[in-house]
Enzyme design. Structure first.
Site, PDB file in Angstrom:
ATOM      1  N   ARG A 162     -64.487  -9.444 -14.830  1.00 35.89           N
ATOM      2  CA  ARG A 162     -63.606 -10.556 -15.589  1.00 35.89           C
ATOM      3  C   ARG A 162     -63.178 -10.399 -17.097  1.00 35.89           C
ATOM      4  O   ARG A 162     -62.878 -11.459 -17.581  1.00 35.89           O
ATOM      5  CB  ARG A 162     -63.666 -12.078 -15.038  1.00 35.89           C
ATOM      6  CG  ARG A 162     -63.813 -12.052 -13.506  1.00 35.89           C
ATOM      7  CD  ARG A 162     -62.503 -11.925 -12.888  1.00 35.89           C
ATOM      8  NE  ARG A 162     -62.484 -12.449 -11.702  1.00 35.89           N
ATOM      9  CZ  ARG A 162     -62.502 -11.877 -10.535  1.00 35.89           C
ATOM     10  NH1 ARG A 162     -63.170 -10.656 -10.553  1.00 35.89           N
ATOM     11  NH2 ARG A 162     -62.524 -12.427  -9.307  1.00 35.89           N
ATOM     12  N   SER A 235     -60.260 -18.945  -8.963  1.00 30.76           N
ATOM     13  CA  SER A 235     -61.547 -19.154  -9.669  1.00 30.76           C
ATOM     14  C   SER A 235     -61.296 -19.930 -11.090  1.00 30.76           C
ATOM     15  O   SER A 235     -60.652 -19.126 -11.859  1.00 30.76           O
ATOM     16  CB  SER A 235     -62.405 -18.146  -9.826  1.00 30.76           C
ATOM     17  OG  SER A 235     -62.718 -17.421  -8.428  1.00 30.76           O
ATOM     18  N   GLU A 331     -62.910 -18.986 -16.619  1.00 27.65           N
ATOM     19  CA  GLU A 331     -62.108 -18.028 -16.158  1.00 27.65           C
ATOM     20  C   GLU A 331     -60.833 -17.783 -16.396  1.00 27.65           C
ATOM     21  O   GLU A 331     -59.876 -16.991 -16.832  1.00 27.65           O
ATOM     22  CB  GLU A 331     -62.405 -17.535 -14.375  1.00 27.65           C
ATOM     23  CG  GLU A 331     -62.480 -16.321 -14.135  1.00 27.65           C
ATOM     24  CD  GLU A 331     -61.362 -15.854 -13.120  1.00 27.65           C
ATOM     25  OE1 GLU A 331     -60.287 -15.371 -13.740  1.00 27.65           O
ATOM     26  OE2 GLU A 331     -61.172 -16.119 -12.102  1.00 27.65           O
TER      27      GLU A 331
HETATM   28  N1  EPU Z   1     -70.363 -20.617  -2.427  1.00 25.90           N
HETATM   29  C1  EPU Z   1     -70.806 -22.064  -2.257  1.00 25.90           C
HETATM   30  N2  EPU Z   1     -69.923 -22.920  -2.152  1.00 25.90           N
HETATM   31  C2  EPU Z   1     -68.640 -22.541  -2.349  1.00 25.90           C
HETATM   32  C3  EPU Z   1     -68.248 -21.484  -2.889  1.00 25.90           C
HETATM   33  C4  EPU Z   1     -69.142 -20.532  -3.010  1.00 25.90           C
HETATM   34  O1  EPU Z   1     -72.124 -22.147  -2.145  1.00 25.90           O
HETATM   35  O2  EPU Z   1     -67.883 -23.764  -2.445  1.00 25.90           O
HETATM   36  C5  EPU Z   1     -71.434 -19.596  -2.871  1.00 25.90           C
HETATM   37  C6  EPU Z   1     -71.756 -18.961  -1.175  1.00 25.90           C
HETATM   38  O3  EPU Z   1     -73.222 -18.616  -1.484  1.00 25.90           O
HETATM   39  C7  EPU Z   1     -71.054 -17.831  -1.087  1.00 25.90           C
HETATM   40  C8  EPU Z   1     -70.970 -17.211  -2.539  1.00 25.90           C
HETATM   41  O4  EPU Z   1     -70.916 -18.430  -3.357  1.00 25.90           O
HETATM   42  O5  EPU Z   1     -71.468 -16.852  -0.428  1.00 25.90           O
HETATM   43  C9  EPU Z   1     -69.676 -16.443  -2.797  1.00 25.90           C
HETATM   44  O6  EPU Z   1     -68.345 -17.168  -2.544  1.00 25.90           O
HETATM   45  P1  EPU Z   1     -66.989 -16.234  -2.358  1.00 25.90           P
HETATM   46  O7  EPU Z   1     -67.292 -14.938  -1.615  1.00 25.90           O
HETATM   47  O8  EPU Z   1     -66.044 -17.151  -1.923  1.00 25.90           O
HETATM   48  O9  EPU Z   1     -66.944 -15.531  -3.700  1.00 25.90           O
HETATM   49  P2  EPU Z   1     -66.897 -16.372  -5.246  1.00 25.90           P
HETATM   50  O10 EPU Z   1     -68.239 -15.572  -5.958  1.00 25.90           O
HETATM   51  O11 EPU Z   1     -67.013 -17.691  -5.276  1.00 25.90           O
HETATM   52  C10 EPU Z   1     -65.676 -14.201  -6.298  1.00 25.90           C
HETATM   53  C11 EPU Z   1     -64.169 -14.106  -7.304  1.00 25.90           C
HETATM   54  C12 EPU Z   1     -63.129 -14.401  -6.220  1.00 25.90           C
HETATM   55  C13 EPU Z   1     -62.997 -13.597  -5.225  1.00 25.90           C
HETATM   56  C14 EPU Z   1     -64.279 -13.641  -4.435  1.00 25.90           C
HETATM   57  C15 EPU Z   1     -64.257 -12.529  -3.317  1.00 25.90           C
HETATM   58  C16 EPU Z   1     -64.779 -14.845  -9.396  1.00 25.90           C
HETATM   59  C17 EPU Z   1     -64.955 -15.830 -10.631  1.00 25.90           C
HETATM   60  N3  EPU Z   1     -64.382 -15.217  -8.511  1.00 25.90           N
HETATM   61  O12 EPU Z   1     -65.664 -15.625  -5.878  1.00 25.90           O
HETATM   62  O13 EPU Z   1     -61.931 -14.412  -6.927  1.00 25.90           O
HETATM   63  O14 EPU Z   1     -61.718 -13.753  -4.261  1.00 25.90           O
HETATM   64  O15 EPU Z   1     -65.340 -13.364  -5.248  1.00 25.90           O
HETATM   65  O16 EPU Z   1     -64.571 -11.365  -3.872  1.00 25.90           O
HETATM   66  O17 EPU Z   1     -65.483 -13.808  -9.540  1.00 25.90           O
HETATM   67  C18 EPU Z   1     -60.419 -15.388  -8.739  1.00 25.90           C
HETATM   68  O18 EPU Z   1     -60.742 -14.724  -9.526  1.00 25.90           O
HETATM   69  O19 EPU Z   1     -59.492 -16.434  -8.874  1.00 25.90           O
HETATM   70  C19 EPU Z   1     -60.983 -15.610  -7.268  1.00 25.90           C
HETATM   71  C20 EPU Z   1     -60.552 -16.154  -6.250  1.00 25.90           C
END
Ligand code: EPU
Length: 335
Positions: A162, A235, A331
């Site tokens: 990012r 995010s 972000e």
């Molecule tokens: N989780 C929770 N609670 C929540 C959300 C997430 O516990 O409310 C934990 C869970 O353990 C879950 C893990 O976080 O397994 C990962 O969650 P998710 O797959 O939704 O991904 P993320 O790490 O929260 C990142 C990106 C997203 C992207 C997703 C999928 C960043 C800052 N965000 O989110 O990108 O869509 O992975 O690859 O790296 C964006 O940049 O706007 C965005 C949406």
């Protein structure tokens, strides 16, 4: 090229914040862009694309320039690869769909990411195991200091999680992006948990790029709010990276803390988990809050101001620091 005064930006930021710009214009060619830069006297010039990664927290006294330069083409490099050239003002998801239609693989995991193509390199967009840098070859950039155009290679862009040179140096405007995509025999990335699960659920055994795009689109629709219905910027925070010692300490009190190994010493922690654990998930105050399905996303229920959302995000950062001793970085870009 029309300059409008006292212009509401409500339709130009996906947070749906009703902030005003003293002057606003939209440019659809490089010529128009260069002209407005060299002739307009406003000291403050703010460039926006799809407005999907910004939070506007004030009235903009200067000029807002909406980058609306469009066009997309591809050429075959050899039997295996093609190069796609996408102009900055193309909506990213529409560009992904164009590539799918032309059977070009490599960005199907990046389906439904909001925003325009010109913003994609700025934060090295990523989702479901793929980042832009995996397929990126170069981009055309306008240097605001010299009003000159040059080509930035992948190395020049200094991509990280990012992050890129464009987040650090705000004098560069991205005009178009070149990607190297596959014509055939594309190795699909399906190892990101929920993709695999969904494919199994749908009984798809030999997925094609279109199947991955469909599955990713479905997952995103289930988890992430549609900015057309509920203002948000995806995010709001980055997933923090901590060291091994910090992780071991956290495990004493939070034995279930999810973590992804990045190197021997560093681990990525999902900020969504931290925010949920701190009790913010689904919380609403006045017209702003944390989304009920994804705690990493802050939302505007209607009339929240950018200032209110920013203040709220600071209180989340403070709580995460207090509970976990982790600094959450933003972000989104604050204007
Ligand atoms: N989780 C929770 N609670 C929540 C959300 C997430 O516990 O409310 C934990 C869970 O353990 C879950 C893990 O976080 O397994 C990962 O969650 P998710 O797959 O939704 O991904 P993320 O790490 O929260 C990142 C990106 C997203 C992207 C997703 C999928 C960043 C800052 N965000 O989110 O990108 O869509 O992975 O690859 O790296 C964006 O940049 O706007 C965005 C949406």
């Amino acid at each position: 090229m029309n300059i409008v005064t006292n212009f509401s930006l409500i339709n130009y930021n996906t947070f749906g914040v009703d902030a005003t710009a003293n002057q606003f214009t939209s440019v659809s060619s490089i010529k128009e862009l260069k002209k407005i830069i060299s002739t307009n006297e406003s000291k403050e010039k703010i460039f926006i694309g799809g407005g999907s990664n910004i939070l506007i927290t004030k009235k903009i006294e200067g000029l807002v320039i909406h980058l609306n330069i469009k066009g997309i083409s591809s050429k075959k490099l050899d039997n295996n690869y093609s190069e796609v050239n996408i102009k900055a003002g193309e909506n990213w998801n529409e560009a992904v769909k164009w590539c799918l239609k032309n059977n070009l693989g490599g960005i199907e995991n990046l389906s439904l990411i909001p925003g325009n193509t010109g913003a994609a390199p700025i934060q090295n967009i990523g989702a479901y195991g793929v980042e832009l840098k995996d397929v990126f070859t170069s981009c055309e950039v306008l240097d605001l200091k010299t009003n000159e155009i040059s080509e930035f290679s992948k190395e020049d862009c200094q991509f990280e999680y990012r992050n890129s040179i464009f987040k650090k140096n705000r004098n560069y405007i991205i005009l178009s992006v070149k990607l190297k995509l596959t014509n055939t025999n594309h190795k699909l990335k399906i190892d990101y948990g929920s993709i695999n699960e969904k494919l199994v659920l749908l009984g798809i055994e030999n997925p094609k790029i279109a199947d991955i795009a469909n599955v990713v689109t479905q997952i995103r629709k289930e988890k992430l709010p549609d900015p057309k219905k509920l203002g948000n910027s995806g995010s709001f925070f980055k997933n923090p990276i901590i060291n091994k010692r910090q992780l071991e300490q956290l495990k004493i009190n939070f034995c279930d803390i999810p973590n992804y190994k990045i190197s021997e010493e560093s681990y990525k922690i999902p900020a969504g988990w931290l925010i949920e654990k701190a009790g913010f998930k689904g919380k609403r105050i006045k017209d702003y809050g944390v989304h009920k399905n994804q705690a990493l996303v802050l939302v505007n229920y209607g009339n929240a101001t950018g200032k209110e959302i920013l203040k709220f995000s600071l209180s989340i950062q403070k709580a995460i620091k207090f509970i976990f001793n982790i600094e959450l970085e933003l972000e989104v870009n604050i204007i």
